[in-house]
Design an enzyme around this catalytic site. Structure first.
Site: not given
Ligand code: KIV
Length: 269
Positions: A52, A91, A120, A122, A187
């Site tokens: 994202d 994401d 993914k 968070e 991160e």
């Molecule tokens: O959105 C993204 O690019 C990420 C990376 C920073 C791991 O989540």
């Protein structure tokens, strides 16, 4: 034709787990469109993340918060249409997994319409992670700096420097693994903490600003090609500086991850 014939030979969750077991580093880059997806794939990068971060590098926002699930499905489809080997993660964007049911509905869109193999999310969202895994959806966790929580974190800062924060992160990482996640992104975390978490977990840990001892590395594509708007983060590196083509820069990054020559100490905390 065999039911199990895999014409795309896409890397799987088991392949990534085997790479960790064998001590082979996992290379990962973000991707947002078909042309870069094809190039990244041809350079042998193992994993592509439809991050994202597209809210910042593609859409020009100053955070990832405006990104919608429709945006993520669109860019996921662009990336998955052009890749053959890399495993593709997308994401779940801001506020798209407030409860396990919402997480499932949106993850299903990313897989069915976007064509990705993993999602993914968070934070230690254990109920959502276990619900997705129970439905056959591979999940990547994400700890440390959580860009979707930038407004509660008070900025883009290194996480886990204090002992209590570090202990909480270790506990969350173990719970995320127990909930069934197949991968974890760390991160902006001190290298020593990321090393400890990588050693404690069975699942591969992919670092960004988390030192060289993670099981793999990810960077934002536009940062490592030095075409992002604004300053490149300290943990990134301009791989175009010594390359005469984009393909060369991508291959150099892939080799540097495999050889553990990236990240160096100047890219770590
Ligand atoms: O959105 C993204 O690019 C990420 C990376 C920073 C791991 O989540």
């Amino acid at each position: 034709m065999s039911l199990y014939a895999n014409t795309r030979k896409t890397l799987t969750v088991s392949d990534l787990a085997a790479m960790k077991q064998a001590g082979e580093k996992i290379s990962c880059l973000t991707a947002y469109d078909a042309s870069f997806s094809a190039l990244i794939d041809q350079c042998g990068i193992d994993v592509m993340l439809v991050g994202d971060s597209l809210g910042m590098v593609i859409q020009g926002h100053n955070s990832t918060i405006p990104v919608t699930i429709d945006d993520m499905v669109y860019h996921s489809r662009c990336v998955s249409s052009a890749s053959k080997r890399a495993l593709i993660i997308a994401d779940l964007p801001f506020a798209s997994y407030a409860n396990p049911q919402q997480a499932l509905a949106n993850a299903a869109r990313l897989m069915q319409q976007g064509g990705v193999q993993m999602v993914k999310l968070e934070g230690a969202r254990l109920d959502s992670i276990s619900h997705l895994v129970a439905q056959g959806i591979p999940v990547c966790g994400h700890l440390g700096l959580l860009p979707q929580s930038v407004n509660t974190l008070g900025g883009y800062k290194v996480q886990g420097r204090e002992a209590s924060q570090a202990q909480n992160m270790i506990a969350d990482a173990l719970k995320i693994e127990q909930a069934g996640a197949s991968l974890l992104v760390l991160e902006c975390v001190p290298a020593s903490l990321a090393k400890h978490i990588s050693q404690q977990l069975t699942i591969p840990v992919i670092g960004i600003g988390a030192g060289v001892d993670c099981d793999g590395q990810v960077l934002v594509l536009y940062d490592m090609l030095n075409i992002s708007i604004g300053n490149r983060p300290r943990f990134s590196k301009n791989f175009m500086a010594n390359a005469d083509s984009i393909e060369q820069a991508l291959s150099d990054y892939h080799q540097a991850v495999k050889n553990a020559t990236f990240p160096a100490s100047e890219h770590s905390y």
